[in-house]
Design a protein around this motif. Structure first.
Motif, PDB file in Angstrom:
ATOM      1  N   GLN A 189     -11.035  -2.924  -2.461  1.00 43.18           N
ATOM      2  CA  GLN A 189     -10.254  -2.657  -3.659  1.00 43.18           C
ATOM      3  C   GLN A 189      -8.919  -1.988  -3.312  1.00 43.18           C
ATOM      4  O   GLN A 189      -7.870  -2.320  -3.878  1.00 43.18           O
ATOM      5  CB  GLN A 189     -11.039  -1.761  -4.620  1.00 43.18           C
ATOM      6  CG  GLN A 189     -12.187  -2.467  -5.321  1.00 43.18           C
ATOM      7  CD  GLN A 189     -13.028  -1.506  -6.158  1.00 43.18           C
ATOM      8  OE1 GLN A 189     -12.972  -0.292  -5.988  1.00 43.18           O
ATOM      9  NE2 GLN A 189     -13.813  -2.056  -7.076  1.00 43.18           N
ATOM     10  N   ILE A 190      -8.965  -1.040  -2.381  1.00 45.11           N
ATOM     11  CA  ILE A 190      -7.740  -0.332  -1.982  1.00 45.11           C
ATOM     12  C   ILE A 190      -6.755  -1.293  -1.322  1.00 45.11           C
ATOM     13  O   ILE A 190      -5.567  -1.339  -1.671  1.00 45.11           O
ATOM     14  CB  ILE A 190      -8.078   0.834  -1.036  1.00 45.11           C
ATOM     15  CG1 ILE A 190      -8.984   1.854  -1.732  1.00 45.11           C
ATOM     16  CG2 ILE A 190      -6.799   1.503  -0.537  1.00 45.11           C
ATOM     17  CD1 ILE A 190      -9.615   2.867  -0.793  1.00 45.11           C
ATOM     18  N   GLN A 193       1.039   6.493  -0.303  1.00 47.86           N
ATOM     19  CA  GLN A 193       0.743   7.907  -0.511  1.00 47.86           C
ATOM     20  C   GLN A 193      -0.766   8.104  -0.427  1.00 47.86           C
ATOM     21  O   GLN A 193      -1.515   7.664  -1.297  1.00 47.86           O
ATOM     22  CB  GLN A 193       1.274   8.418  -1.847  1.00 47.86           C
ATOM     23  CG  GLN A 193       1.082   9.933  -1.997  1.00 47.86           C
ATOM     24  CD  GLN A 193       1.779  10.507  -3.213  1.00 47.86           C
ATOM     25  OE1 GLN A 193       2.255   9.782  -4.081  1.00 47.86           O
ATOM     26  NE2 GLN A 193       1.840  11.826  -3.301  1.00 47.86           N
ATOM     27  N   ASP A 194      -1.196   8.772   0.618  1.00 49.02           N
ATOM     28  CA  ASP A 194      -2.620   8.991   0.881  1.00 49.02           C
ATOM     29  C   ASP A 194      -2.952  10.444   0.565  1.00 49.02           C
ATOM     30  O   ASP A 194      -2.786  11.325   1.400  1.00 49.02           O
ATOM     31  CB  ASP A 194      -2.914   8.660   2.349  1.00 49.02           C
ATOM     32  CG  ASP A 194      -4.369   8.892   2.729  1.00 49.02           C
ATOM     33  OD1 ASP A 194      -5.212   8.926   1.826  1.00 49.02           O
ATOM     34  OD2 ASP A 194      -4.649   9.045   3.935  1.00 49.02           O
ATOM     35  N   GLY A 216      -8.945   2.767   9.203  1.00 48.35           N
ATOM     36  CA  GLY A 216      -9.058   1.313   9.228  1.00 48.35           C
ATOM     37  C   GLY A 216      -8.464   0.656   7.998  1.00 48.35           C
ATOM     38  O   GLY A 216      -7.863  -0.426   8.086  1.00 48.35           O
ATOM     39  N   VAL A 217      -8.625   1.277   6.828  1.00 43.44           N
ATOM     40  CA  VAL A 217      -8.035   0.745   5.600  1.00 43.44           C
ATOM     41  C   VAL A 217      -6.510   0.801   5.680  1.00 43.44           C
ATOM     42  O   VAL A 217      -5.817  -0.161   5.308  1.00 43.44           O
ATOM     43  CB  VAL A 217      -8.553   1.526   4.379  1.00 43.44           C
ATOM     44  CG1 VAL A 217      -7.673   1.270   3.152  1.00 43.44           C
ATOM     45  CG2 VAL A 217      -9.989   1.136   4.072  1.00 43.44           C
ATOM     46  N   ASN A 233      -0.874  -3.869   8.312  1.00 45.52           N
ATOM     47  CA  ASN A 233      -0.804  -5.184   8.951  1.00 45.52           C
ATOM     48  C   ASN A 233      -0.656  -6.324   7.945  1.00 45.52           C
ATOM     49  O   ASN A 233      -0.085  -7.367   8.271  1.00 45.52           O
ATOM     50  CB  ASN A 233      -2.039  -5.407   9.822  1.00 45.52           C
ATOM     51  CG  ASN A 233      -2.034  -4.545  11.073  1.00 45.52           C
ATOM     52  OD1 ASN A 233      -0.990  -4.027  11.475  1.00 45.52           O
ATOM     53  ND2 ASN A 233      -3.190  -4.385  11.700  1.00 45.52           N
ATOM     54  N   ASP A 234      -1.152  -6.125   6.723  1.00 50.22           N
ATOM     55  CA  ASP A 234      -1.069  -7.184   5.709  1.00 50.22           C
ATOM     56  C   ASP A 234       0.263  -7.192   4.965  1.00 50.22           C
ATOM     57  O   ASP A 234       0.579  -8.183   4.293  1.00 50.22           O
ATOM     58  CB  ASP A 234      -2.189  -7.028   4.677  1.00 50.22           C
ATOM     59  CG  ASP A 234      -3.569  -7.356   5.241  1.00 50.22           C
ATOM     60  OD1 ASP A 234      -3.633  -7.884   6.363  1.00 50.22           O
ATOM     61  OD2 ASP A 234      -4.565  -7.073   4.549  1.00 50.22           O
ATOM     62  N   ASN A 235       1.024  -6.096   5.046  1.00 54.09           N
ATOM     63  CA  ASN A 235       2.231  -5.955   4.227  1.00 54.09           C
ATOM     64  C   ASN A 235       3.420  -5.543   5.093  1.00 54.09           C
ATOM     65  O   ASN A 235       3.609  -4.361   5.377  1.00 54.09           O
ATOM     66  CB  ASN A 235       1.999  -4.906   3.133  1.00 54.09           C
ATOM     67  CG  ASN A 235       0.878  -5.288   2.183  1.00 54.09           C
ATOM     68  OD1 ASN A 235       1.062  -6.080   1.273  1.00 54.09           O
ATOM     69  ND2 ASN A 235      -0.312  -4.727   2.419  1.00 54.09           N
ATOM     70  N   PRO A 236       4.232  -6.498   5.508  1.00 54.76           N
ATOM     71  CA  PRO A 236       5.374  -6.181   6.385  1.00 54.76           C
ATOM     72  C   PRO A 236       6.344  -5.171   5.788  1.00 54.76           C
ATOM     73  O   PRO A 236       7.064  -4.497   6.540  1.00 54.76           O
ATOM     74  CB  PRO A 236       6.049  -7.545   6.565  1.00 54.76           C
ATOM     75  CG  PRO A 236       4.983  -8.547   6.302  1.00 54.76           C
ATOM     76  CD  PRO A 236       4.111  -7.942   5.248  1.00 54.76           C
TER      77      PRO A 236
END
Length: 312
Positions: free
Chosen positions: A117-118, A138-139, A151-152, A158-161
């Motif tokens: 979901q995140i 923002q974590d 890992g998230v 890696n999925d969002n340049p």
């Protein structure tokens, strides 16, 4: 000027200055921005949690962002665009970028529960604001109740340049920084900038774990800039000595509920903003709390002359 993964230093979280009647104090925005630029800031972040963004309507939020952006000419400005829906997020993000923002910051909604979901949320957010808009994760699980494992975060990066930075506010979080830098070292995650929040409470060791600096709003952002500079220069003891001198006041400011009131009070005492006022609903300091803050300032002044303020 676009945000990139090489950013470092201190991007103070700017408070939104208000007059006592709740109007936005634009003159204090200018004065505060000038102070940041002249005292070691490498960028600014506006409309964050401590910027009382949730108390502004869409038009006011954009007006505040524009005022900071114009005044901070030469410094990259990150604009918080978190919103319940993507329509409002996209509108503010695009308007802020058109006004000259360097990038935007996105916090996860508290409804997210699973890793997928995140990751999915950030993919949709990136699509909504536009693939060309640099963004900051923002974590901050203590406030948003969303736990992002290393890992998230790696998957999101890696999925969002366009993901260029992590605002790291997990607590405890030193091992998370080490894990993320470990991913970079083994080639499983590209490099991103990591700037740390939480009022700077752990900045002295966060820089040693691989953080690039701070993104927070302590009332002495110039101290945070000095600590980051000293750490980068390898002057470990000097960095820790300066940080330790500020730690009692920094800890006091970090109290939930009154933390922003403490921060604005001290910033007003330093002449950075005209008034410590918050827009309602907001907290205020009682007489005992004011006396305690003044006591802490007096003790700090023995070690840092920036805290030697005129008597009230």
């Amino acid at each position: 000027m676009r945000l990139d993964a090489s950013e470092r230093g201190v991007f103070p979280i700017a408070p939104t200055p208000f007059h006592a009647d709740g109007r936005i104090d634009v003159d204090s925005i200018d004065r505060l921005t000038d102070f940041y630029a002249e005292n070691g800031a490498t960028g600014l972040t506006v409309l964050g949690v401590m910027g009382e963004a949730g108390k502004l309507d869409q038009g006011e939020a954009l007006d505040v962002a524009r005022r900071f952006i114009v005044r901070a000419e030469g410094l990259p400005v990150i604009v918080g665009v978190s919103a319940p829906g993507f329509a409002a997020m996209a509108s503010l993000a695009r308007s802020a970028m058109d006004a000259g923002a360097a990038g935007v910051m996105i916090a996860p909604p508290s409804t997210l529960r699973t890793d997928d979901q995140i990751v999915g949320y950030y993919a949709q957010a990136a699509e909504a604001i536009g693939a060309d808009v640099p963004f900051v994760i923002q974590d901050y699980p203590l406030t948003f109740s969303v736990v992002m494992t290393p890992g998230v975060i790696r998957r999101i990066v890696n999925d969002n340049p366009a993901c260029m930075m992590l605002k790291h506010e997990d607590w405890p979080g030193l091992e998370k920084i080490s894990a993320l830098r470990g991913f970079e070292a083994d080639g499983t995650m590209r490099h991103i900038a990591i700037l740390c929040g939480n009022g700077g409470l752990f900045l002295d060791f966060e820089t040693e774990r691989g953080a690039d600096g701070a993104m927070t709003g302590y009332a002495f952002p110039d101290m945070l800039a000095d600590v980051v500079r000293l750490a980068a220069a390898g002057e470990r003891d000097a960095a820790h000595d300066l940080f330790d001198a500020h730690l009692p006041l920094l800890r006091y400011e970090q109290q939930p509920g009154i933390g922003l009131a403490v921060r604005k009070y001290v910033m007003a005492r330093r002449g950075l903003i005209a008034s410590p006022a918050q827009r309602k609903p907001g907290g205020a300091l009682g007489k005992r709390a004011v006396a305690e803050v003044e006591y802490l300032l007096g003790r700090l002044a023995r070690h840092d002359p920036r805290a030697a303020l005129a008597p009230v």
